[in-house]
Design a protein around this motif. Structure first.
Motif, PDB file in Angstrom:
ATOM      1  N   VAL A  76       0.855  -1.182   0.000  1.00  0.00           N
ATOM      2  CA  VAL A  76       0.000   0.000   0.000  1.00  0.00           C
ATOM      3  C   VAL A  76       0.891   1.232   0.000  1.00  0.00           C
ATOM      4  O   VAL A  76       1.898   1.287   0.703  1.00  0.00           O
ATOM      5  CB  VAL A  76      -0.903  -0.001   1.257  1.00  0.00           C
ATOM      6  N   PHE A  78       0.559   5.684  -0.076  1.00  0.00           N
ATOM      7  CA  PHE A  78      -0.250   6.893  -0.007  1.00  0.00           C
ATOM      8  C   PHE A  78       0.538   7.987  -0.736  1.00  0.00           C
ATOM      9  O   PHE A  78       1.362   8.661  -0.118  1.00  0.00           O
ATOM     10  CB  PHE A  78      -0.507   7.303   1.441  1.00  0.00           C
ATOM     11  N   GLN A  82      -0.413  10.140   4.272  1.00  0.00           N
ATOM     12  CA  GLN A  82      -1.433   9.361   4.968  1.00  0.00           C
ATOM     13  C   GLN A  82      -1.983  10.067   6.204  1.00  0.00           C
ATOM     14  O   GLN A  82      -2.599   9.456   7.056  1.00  0.00           O
ATOM     15  CB  GLN A  82      -0.888   7.977   5.305  1.00  0.00           C
ATOM     16  N   CYS A  97      -5.116   6.096  -1.864  1.00  0.00           N
ATOM     17  CA  CYS A  97      -4.395   4.896  -1.456  1.00  0.00           C
ATOM     18  C   CYS A  97      -4.207   4.000  -2.678  1.00  0.00           C
ATOM     19  O   CYS A  97      -5.173   3.644  -3.359  1.00  0.00           O
ATOM     20  CB  CYS A  97      -5.200   4.169  -0.376  1.00  0.00           C
TER      21      CYS A  97
END
Length: 152
Positions: A76, A78, A82, A97
């Motif tokens: 993951v 960002f 984030q 995301c």
């Protein structure tokens, strides 16, 4: 107050606000790809009811393969950060995301990713479906996922 024996009644009122996160789209189905290739999708995270700035982290699912080894084929990112930041009117910024999947072994997964804020509140579960069981052959192979989608 000590010289005045009067009693005071204090009444407090408020609204209970519990932070939560919504997702757009509400679930994600990553497309099957050849082994060791990456499949990727973008999800918008929509924070609601946050009363202070927070930072989101993700607990990625660990999968057990047929041979007993454990792996986490997901990652993951960002790209814009984030951190949930509140504006002056109390609304929170949306977060982008990017969820990726890559595996050198065939596997399927239907489950949740857990999004957690910095106060360890489990804000939300995000439904995720990935199937990488296709071996690409010269002939055409159709991937049927209807039954799996119905479980969502």
């Amino acid at each position: 107050l000590t010289h005045n024996p009067s009693q005071y009644k204090l009444t407090l009122s408020g609204t209970l606000r519990s932070p939560k996160i919504n997702f757009h789209p509400p679930f994600l189905m990553l497309m099957p790809v050849p082994l060791d290739e990456e499949s990727e999708a973008v999800v918008t995270i929509i924070p609601q009811e946050f009363i202070r700035q927070s930072r989101i982290r993700v607990k990625l699912p660990e999968l057990e393969l047929a041979d007993g080894t454990k792996t986490c084929p997901f990652s993951v990112q960002f790209p814009e950060g984030q951190d949930i930041v509140l504006s002056s009117d109390g609304t929170a910024n949306e977060l982008i995301c990017r969820i990726s999947f890559r595996s050198s072994k065939p596997m399927s997964f239907l489950g949740d990713m857990l999004f957690i804020d910095q106060e360890e509140n489990s804000c939300s579960h995000f439904k995720l479906l990935e199937q990488q069981t296709i071996v690409f052959l010269p002939c055409t192979h159709t991937w049927h996922c209807t039954t799996l989608i119905k479980k969502l």
